[in-house]
Design a protein around this motif. Sequence first.
Motif, mmCIF file in Angstrom:
data_model
loop_
_atom_site.group_PDB
_atom_site.id
_atom_site.type_symbol
_atom_site.label_atom_id
_atom_site.label_comp_id
_atom_site.label_asym_id
_atom_site.label_seq_id
_atom_site.Cartn_x
_atom_site.Cartn_y
_atom_site.Cartn_z
ATOM 1 N N GLY A 19 5.739 1.333 6.717
ATOM 2 C CA GLY A 19 6.770 2.357 6.593
ATOM 3 C C GLY A 19 6.694 3.359 7.713
ATOM 4 N N ASP A 20 7.487 4.423 7.617
ATOM 5 C CA ASP A 20 7.561 5.421 8.670
ATOM 6 C C ASP A 20 8.023 4.733 9.946
ATOM 7 N N THR A 21 7.214 4.726 11.020
ATOM 8 C CA THR A 21 7.625 4.064 12.259
ATOM 9 C C THR A 21 7.144 2.617 12.339
ATOM 10 N N TYR A 22 6.314 2.187 11.396
ATOM 11 C CA TYR A 22 5.837 0.809 11.363
ATOM 12 C C TYR A 22 6.675 -0.012 10.389
ATOM 13 N N PRO A 23 6.679 -1.334 10.532
ATOM 14 C CA PRO A 23 7.529 -2.154 9.663
ATOM 15 C C PRO A 23 7.066 -2.142 8.214
ATOM 16 N N GLY A 24 7.962 -2.558 7.328
ATOM 17 C CA GLY A 24 7.649 -2.650 5.915
ATOM 18 C C GLY A 24 7.750 -1.307 5.221
ATOM 19 N N SER A 25 7.308 -1.276 4.007
ATOM 20 C CA SER A 25 7.277 -0.044 3.218
ATOM 21 C C SER A 25 5.983 -0.025 2.427
ATOM 22 N N PRO A 26 5.436 1.160 2.169
ATOM 23 C CA PRO A 26 4.173 1.234 1.433
ATOM 24 C C PRO A 26 4.309 0.630 0.035
ATOM 25 N N GLN A 27 3.330 -0.161 -0.342
ATOM 26 C CA GLN A 27 3.287 -0.756 -1.671
ATOM 27 C C GLN A 27 1.970 -0.366 -2.344
ATOM 28 N N ALA A 28 2.041 0.021 -3.578
ATOM 29 C CA ALA A 28 0.824 0.378 -4.306
ATOM 30 C C ALA A 28 -0.124 -0.813 -4.364
ATOM 31 N N SER A 29 -1.387 -0.550 -4.090
ATOM 32 C CA SER A 29 -2.462 -1.556 -4.138
ATOM 33 C C SER A 29 -2.268 -2.690 -3.136
ATOM 34 N N ALA A 30 -1.501 -2.437 -2.084
ATOM 35 C CA ALA A 30 -1.363 -3.454 -1.039
ATOM 36 C C ALA A 30 -2.649 -3.588 -0.230
ATOM 37 N N ASN A 31 -3.413 -2.500 -0.123
ATOM 38 C CA ASN A 31 -4.693 -2.502 0.605
ATOM 39 C C ASN A 31 -4.536 -2.949 2.055
ATOM 40 N N LEU A 32 -3.545 -2.379 2.735
ATOM 41 C CA LEU A 32 -3.397 -2.638 4.166
ATOM 42 C C LEU A 32 -4.691 -2.251 4.876
ATOM 43 N N GLY A 33 -5.239 -3.185 5.647
ATOM 44 C CA GLY A 33 -6.498 -2.949 6.333
ATOM 45 C C GLY A 33 -7.690 -3.577 5.650
ATOM 46 N N ASN A 34 -7.466 -4.425 4.646
ATOM 47 C CA ASN A 34 -8.613 -5.059 3.995
ATOM 48 C C ASN A 34 -9.372 -5.978 4.954
ATOM 49 N N SER A 35 -8.704 -6.445 6.022
ATOM 50 C CA SER A 35 -9.374 -7.216 7.066
ATOM 51 C C SER A 35 -8.725 -6.892 8.401
#
Length: 236
Positions: free
Chosen positions: A166-182
């Motif tokens: 979201g914001d300037t990056y693609p997609g939108s924040p999702q609860a419990s998506a854990n962006l950055g898990n790897s």
Amino acid sequence: MHLSFPSRTATSGPTLVALALGLALSAMPASAREHLGPYNNLLLKNPHPDAAGKQYGRGLAAGDFDGDGTSDLVVSEAGGDRLRVLRGLAFAVGSNPLLQFLSTTINMPVHSYTMASGDFDGDGRDEIAVSAMNASAGGQAAAGKVMIINRLGNGTYEVQSTIQAGDTYPGSPQASANLGNSLAAGDFDNDGFTDLAIGIRGQIVGAVANAGAVMIVYGSMTGIQPDRARIFNRNT
């Protein structure tokens, strides 16, 4: 039952070598046998007095953070608001240097232990990508973020950029998506700047929960930029 053993003359060359090595190892002091190699082994410990339960060493990444041609090491705890950077020093193999690392603690926002490194801005010094996969983003709990940490010329460290859906990056924040898990770094487009692949294990794809996705962000002369970033999932 009859047991037979090879005669002394029948013992193979490799067997004799193995026996000799075993005898040599047994004759070595215990401290030497515990080492991976013969020279300059070092045990690194958490230097902070509140280290209990912090799981120092839960995350590790190597890179040349100061641009001196010698690899450095960054160590994270299981979570918290600090990283430990150990800048490597060149020394001759077999010597006994007074110092093998110059150590610095970086105080920064709360993060996880997942890290990677790469020269995302092409300045000759590697940056540190560190995940905050349980951080809230866009009002969504555990949507996840990734921070890029840069060492400045004066030896201090700063958050160069923050990546989130979201914001300037693609997609939108999702609860419990854990962006950055790897995280994984490499020059995916062969332009001389390191790029970053970011796992999003909890990404919802269509109506499928936890289908997962990967965001690719690309390096440039000014560091990681959102304009070319893309999210890949099973449908792309």
